[in-house]
Scaffold this active site. Structure first.
Site, mmCIF file in Angstrom:
data_model
loop_
_atom_site.group_PDB
_atom_site.id
_atom_site.type_symbol
_atom_site.label_atom_id
_atom_site.label_comp_id
_atom_site.label_asym_id
_atom_site.label_seq_id
_atom_site.Cartn_x
_atom_site.Cartn_y
_atom_site.Cartn_z
ATOM 1 N N ASP A 189 0.813 -1.222 0.000
ATOM 2 C CA ASP A 189 0.000 0.000 0.000
ATOM 3 C C ASP A 189 0.848 1.274 0.000
ATOM 4 O OD1 ASP A 189 -2.687 -0.759 -0.168
ATOM 5 O OD2 ASP A 189 -2.870 -1.117 1.990
ATOM 6 N N ARG A 201 -9.943 5.548 10.718
ATOM 7 C CA ARG A 201 -8.487 5.418 10.781
ATOM 8 C C ARG A 201 -7.844 6.346 11.820
ATOM 9 N NH1 ARG A 201 -6.519 2.714 6.153
ATOM 10 N NH2 ARG A 201 -8.054 1.119 5.650
ATOM 11 N N HIS A 214 -11.426 7.115 4.669
ATOM 12 C CA HIS A 214 -10.499 8.239 4.838
ATOM 13 C C HIS A 214 -11.232 9.502 4.397
ATOM 14 C CE1 HIS A 214 -6.364 5.991 4.365
ATOM 15 N NE2 HIS A 214 -6.521 6.361 5.625
ATOM 16 N N CYS A 233 -4.989 9.738 -3.212
ATOM 17 C CA CYS A 233 -4.247 8.827 -2.331
ATOM 18 C C CYS A 233 -2.791 8.681 -2.766
ATOM 19 C CB CYS A 233 -4.875 7.435 -2.341
ATOM 20 S SG CYS A 233 -6.576 7.372 -1.824
#
Ligand code: ARG
Length: 280
Positions: free
Chosen positions: A79, A150, A179, A273
């Site tokens: 990731d 998160r 997120h 992201c």
């Protein structure tokens, strides 16, 4: 004769501002675990396709005049391509992530090392769970801080103390939008777009008060990660499938660039992201 004052000829002059981004090539990209509803490890992924799609995003940002640096991807951290989660950087201060899930824990040290090697003098790993620009988005009103999935709400005071700017907490409720940067994007300092249903009623009220003129996304655009967008104040890069949202942005005077990051979406991420803004 042209009627210059006709009400429908309101033209907003938008101004792109050159940005500095950090990205991480998805050399080791894979979906080997599941920490959000998008990740299905049994589904095949293509590393080559992920790299090709990421390269397109990188090329686009460079072609728009932005400065893009990269951090070396580390094996065993699939990731790490989602560089936005590595830190929050405001006024040259880097608050490096503390990941909620142990699978991503190893990424933090790479970011600490990278920022130090680049000469950043204020580099600190967050004390509480804090997934960087995945949850912390800077606006003129303050730094918006997502929580619920998160980042720990306790990480907000830490960010406020380090950056010396107000931090405004926003609570997320839909696990698909885990997120803040999957549910809201900052378009231009005090202009945002978001999907209201991703937030608690209280946070929705707060967003309405802070940004009464926001672009509102519908579910169809949100589920293709249309809100996971990168804006320089004029150019907005977003997944090409978010056609409704792109039309709304163009109507507001933005120039939209649709990108295909379908491979990265298998891990629950898209354009934003992949890009961490380094704010000087
Ligand atoms: N698989 C990653 C995770 O669940 C995706 C992160 C996406 N990044 C982001 N800024 N939303 O942590």
């Amino acid at each position: 004769m042209t009627d210059l004052l006709a009400p429908q000829t309101v033209v907003t002059q938008r101004q792109a501002r050159i940005r500095h981004f950090l990205m991480c090539r998805p050399d080791h990209f894979d979906v080997t675990y599941s920490i959000n509803p998008w990740m299905e490890p049994e589904k095949p992924t293509s590393n080559e396709l992920a790299i090709a799609q990421w390269e397109q995003l990188h090329t686009l940002l460079v072609s728009l005049g932005h400065h893009v640096q990269t951090i070396d991807p580390a094996p065993g951290l699939p990731d790490m391509v989602f560089a936005a989660n590595g830190a929050t950087v405001v006024d040259d201060k880097a608050l490096v992530a503390r990941f909620r899930h142990p699978e991503r824990d190893g990424e933090s040290q790479h970011y600490v090392d990278w920022f130090r090697a680049q000469g950043f003098t204020e580099v600190r790993q967050a004390e509480w769970d804090n997934e960087g620009e995945g949850d912390y988005l800077t606006t003129r009103q303050g730094i918006l801080a997502g929580n619920g999935f998160r980042s720990d709400p306790r990480s907000q005071a830490e960010a406020e103390a380090l950056f010396g700017r107000p931090v405004i907490g926003l609570s997320l409720v839909d696990p698909r939008f885990y997120h803040l940067d999957t549910a809201l994007a900052v378009l231009d300092e005090d202009e945002v777009m978001y999907y209201p249903e991703a937030f608690t009623p209280e946070s929705r009220r707060l967003l309405r008060t802070l940004f009464p003129d926001a672009v509102i996304a519908d579910e169809a655009d949100a589920v293709v990660f249309g809100l996971n967008a990168v804006s320089d104040g004029y150019n907005v890069i977003l997944p090409e499938a978010a056609t409704g949202l792109a039309a709304k942005l163009r109507a507001r005077g933005f120039r939209t660039h649709g990108v295909d990051l379908s491979e990265l979406l298998k891990a629950g991420g898209s354009a934003k992201c992949c890009t961490l803004e380094l704010r000087h």
